[in-house]
Design an enzyme around this catalytic site. Structure first.
Site, PDB file in Angstrom:
ATOM      1  N   HIS A   1      -1.800   0.730  -9.800  1.00  0.00           N
ATOM      2  CA  HIS A   1      -2.241  -1.002  -8.939  1.00  0.00           C
ATOM      3  C   HIS A   1      -2.588  -1.747  -9.394  1.00  0.00           C
ATOM      4  CE1 HIS A   1      -3.726  -0.200  -4.225  1.00  0.00           C
ATOM      5  NE2 HIS A   1      -3.806  -1.517  -5.595  1.00  0.00           N
TER       6      HIS A   1
ATOM      7  N   ARG B   1       0.655  -1.101  -0.182  1.00  0.00           N
ATOM      8  CA  ARG B   1      -0.224   0.055  -0.414  1.00  0.00           C
ATOM      9  C   ARG B   1       0.736   1.431  -0.231  1.00  0.00           C
ATOM     10  NH1 ARG B   1      -3.383  -3.009  -1.504  1.00  0.00           N
ATOM     11  NH2 ARG B   1      -5.614  -2.941  -0.281  1.00  0.00           N
TER      12      ARG B   1
ATOM     13  N   GLU C   1      -3.233   7.800  -4.447  1.00  0.00           N
ATOM     14  CA  GLU C   1      -3.849   7.469  -5.891  1.00  0.00           C
ATOM     15  C   GLU C   1      -4.798   8.289  -6.156  1.00  0.00           C
ATOM     16  OE1 GLU C   1      -3.679   3.504  -5.309  1.00  0.00           O
ATOM     17  OE2 GLU C   1      -1.353   2.655  -4.252  1.00  0.00           O
TER      18      GLU C   1
HETATM   19  P1  NAP Z   1      -0.923 -11.680   4.663  1.00  0.00           P
HETATM   20  O1  NAP Z   1      -1.989 -12.732   4.753  1.00  0.00           O
HETATM   21  O2  NAP Z   1      -2.473 -11.290   6.209  1.00  0.00           O
HETATM   22  O3  NAP Z   1       0.015 -10.933   4.785  1.00  0.00           O
HETATM   23  C1  NAP Z   1       0.613  -9.997   6.310  1.00  0.00           C
HETATM   24  C2  NAP Z   1       2.303  -9.931   5.937  1.00  0.00           C
HETATM   25  O4  NAP Z   1       2.526  -8.567   6.830  1.00  0.00           O
HETATM   26  C3  NAP Z   1       2.451 -10.631   7.983  1.00  0.00           C
HETATM   27  O5  NAP Z   1       3.061 -11.497   7.482  1.00  0.00           O
HETATM   28  C4  NAP Z   1       2.159 -10.082   9.008  1.00  0.00           C
HETATM   29  O6  NAP Z   1       2.867 -10.254  10.136  1.00  0.00           O
HETATM   30  C5  NAP Z   1       2.839  -8.958   8.473  1.00  0.00           C
HETATM   31  N1  NAP Z   1       2.277  -7.461   8.768  1.00  0.00           N
HETATM   32  C6  NAP Z   1       1.406  -6.808   9.013  1.00  0.00           C
HETATM   33  N2  NAP Z   1       1.299  -6.333  10.175  1.00  0.00           N
HETATM   34  C7  NAP Z   1       2.486  -5.723  10.068  1.00  0.00           C
HETATM   35  C8  NAP Z   1       3.411  -4.732  11.192  1.00  0.00           C
HETATM   36  N3  NAP Z   1       3.036  -3.908  11.437  1.00  0.00           N
HETATM   37  N4  NAP Z   1       4.043  -5.260  11.178  1.00  0.00           N
HETATM   38  C9  NAP Z   1       5.015  -6.025  10.160  1.00  0.00           C
HETATM   39  N5  NAP Z   1       4.749  -6.512   9.403  1.00  0.00           N
HETATM   40  C10 NAP Z   1       3.291  -7.030   9.575  1.00  0.00           C
HETATM   41  O7  NAP Z   1      -1.340 -11.254   3.843  1.00  0.00           O
HETATM   42  P2  NAP Z   1      -1.445 -10.860   2.078  1.00  0.00           P
HETATM   43  O8  NAP Z   1      -2.799 -11.764   1.643  1.00  0.00           O
HETATM   44  O9  NAP Z   1       0.459 -11.325   1.875  1.00  0.00           O
HETATM   45  O10 NAP Z   1      -1.560  -9.773   1.230  1.00  0.00           O
HETATM   46  C11 NAP Z   1      -0.509  -8.789   2.024  1.00  0.00           C
HETATM   47  C12 NAP Z   1      -1.388  -7.284   1.532  1.00  0.00           C
HETATM   48  O11 NAP Z   1      -0.209  -6.606  -0.007  1.00  0.00           O
HETATM   49  C13 NAP Z   1      -2.769  -7.004   1.141  1.00  0.00           C
HETATM   50  O12 NAP Z   1      -2.786  -6.130   2.864  1.00  0.00           O
HETATM   51  C14 NAP Z   1      -2.452  -5.623   0.718  1.00  0.00           C
HETATM   52  O13 NAP Z   1      -2.422  -4.143   1.083  1.00  0.00           O
HETATM   53  C15 NAP Z   1      -1.540  -5.789  -0.218  1.00  0.00           C
HETATM   54  N6  NAP Z   1      -1.912  -5.885  -2.238  1.00  0.00           N
HETATM   55  C16 NAP Z   1      -1.810  -5.379  -2.598  1.00  0.00           C
HETATM   56  C17 NAP Z   1      -1.848  -5.378  -3.929  1.00  0.00           C
HETATM   57  C18 NAP Z   1      -1.626  -3.971  -4.621  1.00  0.00           C
HETATM   58  O14 NAP Z   1      -2.431  -4.840  -5.639  1.00  0.00           O
HETATM   59  N7  NAP Z   1      -0.288  -3.733  -4.863  1.00  0.00           N
HETATM   60  C19 NAP Z   1      -2.641  -6.936  -4.131  1.00  0.00           C
HETATM   61  C20 NAP Z   1      -2.888  -7.439  -2.897  1.00  0.00           C
HETATM   62  C21 NAP Z   1      -2.114  -7.160  -1.928  1.00  0.00           C
HETATM   63  P3  NAP Z   1       2.647 -11.736  10.932  1.00  0.00           P
HETATM   64  O15 NAP Z   1       2.773 -12.715   9.698  1.00  0.00           O
HETATM   65  O16 NAP Z   1       3.579 -12.150  11.963  1.00  0.00           O
HETATM   66  O17 NAP Z   1       1.509 -11.369  11.777  1.00  0.00           O
HETATM   67  C1  8YV Z   2      -7.145  -4.640  -5.812  1.00  0.00           C
HETATM   68  C2  8YV Z   2      -5.206  -4.397  -3.997  1.00  0.00           C
HETATM   69  O1  8YV Z   2      -6.346  -4.345  -7.006  1.00  0.00           O
HETATM   70  O2  8YV Z   2      -6.411  -6.695  -2.963  1.00  0.00           O
HETATM   71  C3  8YV Z   2      -5.719  -5.696  -2.526  1.00  0.00           C
HETATM   72  O3  8YV Z   2      -5.638  -5.477  -1.803  1.00  0.00           O
HETATM   73  O4  8YV Z   2      -5.425  -3.499  -3.450  1.00  0.00           O
HETATM   74  C4  8YV Z   2      -5.972  -5.042  -5.374  1.00  0.00           C
HETATM   75  O5  8YV Z   2      -5.766  -6.459  -5.599  1.00  0.00           O
HETATM   76  C5  8YV Z   2      -7.223  -3.731  -5.513  1.00  0.00           C
HETATM   77  O6  8YV Z   2      -8.320  -4.174  -4.216  1.00  0.00           O
HETATM   78  C6  8YV Z   2      -9.227  -3.227  -5.594  1.00  0.00           C
HETATM   79  O7  8YV Z   2      -9.739  -2.142  -5.453  1.00  0.00           O
END
Ligand code: NAP
Ligand code: 8YV
Length: 318
Positions: free
Chosen positions: A279, A232, A261
């Site tokens: 994004h 993010r 954004e």
């Molecule tokens: P997840 O499985 O919940 O993993 C999150 C990781 O972040 C965990 O290892 C967690 O630590 C760590 N974490 C959370 N809070 C923290 C903190 N304060 N300090 C240090 N580490 C922390 O989530 P995910 O499914 O991998 O997704 C992660 C994130 O990617 C989403 O929440 C979203 O914001 C982002 N994302 C972006 C896109 C995009 O389009 N760019 C797409 C999809 C996702 P612990 O394991 O120790 O709890």
């Molecule tokens: C999406 C994302 O594009 O899954 C997330 O957390 O950031 C992206 O996969 C977004 O949520 C759609 O607005």
């Protein structure tokens, strides 16, 4: 059969609309000419909201929907939804975990390779004719056998780690807790950055990770370091990142997410050692379809028995 009122925030695909149409009567918030009057008159009619990670549930919508029971969000990140407050109100919040792990991990690889191998300026060199007039493009840095630090070793972070193995990487990570994995744990983001040449952020957004990547962390990454953000925009102090790039404190950056954004600072747009994507880490036909199907499945299951398939952790006890 009486359809259930569903408030749609943000866009949905035709496939999602068609799948929901038999059971839900969908109203689109952004189609309302007077949002405040619409919410005041009709907010109490909605037990269900369909939204996405960008819009979440805005405060005015939250305040105007006293009979809300379920929120189904398109995306895994739900920092735009106050999940604790929803749980306290008995509202089930669902998101779309796992189905996008591969796509986001691929986007990390895409950005990393593009920055390290200077894909954009190299392409420009080729198509502008400079290859003929100025000669060969300069050599670039290999992505092989690098020390890669992953901030957030969850579903996507672990998928990124798997991708990194293909490049012979020595993998480091920082998360809230140490995992049972063959990678090196660091208790702080700065320690992780100091140990690495490539740093990728893939934590959730929100208060606890705000500006986790700051001037200190970027300095620790060092002048040969590359920073990739697919998490993010809020996770990185964008002003500190601009300064670090301008002053050569890091070598380059690949950014899919931004603090405001869809605005991107002009300074970032002007730099050749920065690769920008708007994004789109999960943005393929295949993955967005899987996400949409899960959004729909969560709403359909809620209609059937009051539960959702993929509740966010805060709401799993409901
Ligand atoms: P997840 O499985 O919940 O993993 C999150 C990781 O972040 C965990 O290892 C967690 O630590 C760590 N974490 C959370 N809070 C923290 C903190 N304060 N300090 C240090 N580490 C922390 O989530 P995910 O499914 O991998 O997704 C992660 C994130 O990617 C989403 O929440 C979203 O914001 C982002 N994302 C972006 C896109 C995009 O389009 N760019 C797409 C999809 C996702 P612990 O394991 O120790 O709890
Ligand atoms: C999406 C994302 O594009 O899954 C997330 O957390 O950031 C992206 O996969 C977004 O949520 C759609 O607005």
């Amino acid at each position: 059969m009486t359809k259930v009122k569903l408030l749609q925030i943000g866009g949905i695909t035709e496939r999602m609309r068609a799948a929901l149409a038999d059971q839900f009567d969908i109203d689109i918030l952004f189609d309302q000419p007077d949002r405040a009057a619409f919410l005041a008159a009709h907010g109490a009619d909605y037990p269900a909201i369909l939204t996405n990670g960008h819009y979440g549930v805005p405060e005015d919508v939250d305040a105007a929907t006293p009979n809300l029971k379920v929120v189904s969000s398109y995306g895994v990140g739900y920092d735009a939804i106050d999940a604790d407050a929803c749980a306290a109100r008995g509202i089930k919040v669902a998101h779309t975990p796992d189905v996008l792990n591969d796509e986001v991990a691929d986007t990390f690889v895409l950005l990393w390779l593009a920055v390290s191998r200077e894909l954009i300026p190299s392409d420009r060199h080729a198509r502008s004719g400079k290859w003929e007039t100025d000669g060969n493009y300069p050599l670039t840095r290999s992505v092989q056998n690098r020390r890669v630090g992953i901030l957030g070793l969850g579903r996507i972070g672990q998928t990124i780690a798997e991708r990194c193995k293909a490049f012979g990487a020595d993998i480091h990570y920082h998360a809230r807790s140490e995992k049972d994995v063959p990678y090196t744990y660091h208790a702080t983001a700065a320690d992780c950055a100091a140990a690495c040449e490539v740093l990728v952020a893939i934590t959730p957004g929100g208060a606890s990770t705000r500006h986790m990547v700051n001037a200190e962390v970027l300095k620790a990454l060092g002048p040969d370091g590359i920073f990739i953000n697919v998490a993010r925009g809020s996770v990185c102090d964008e002003q500190a990142l601009v300064e670090a790039l301008q002053q050569g404190k890091i070598a380059g950056a690949g950014l899919d997410v931004f603090e405001e954004e869809p605005k991107i600072p002009d300074a970032l747009k002007s730099m050749d050692n920065v690769v920008l994507t708007p994004h789109v880490a999960s943005g393929t036909h295949e993955t967005r379809q899987a996400m949409g199907d899960l959004v729909v499945a969560n709403l359909q299951q809620w209609l059937k028995d009051g539960s959702v398939k993929t509740a966010v952790p805060e709401c799993r006890h409901l």
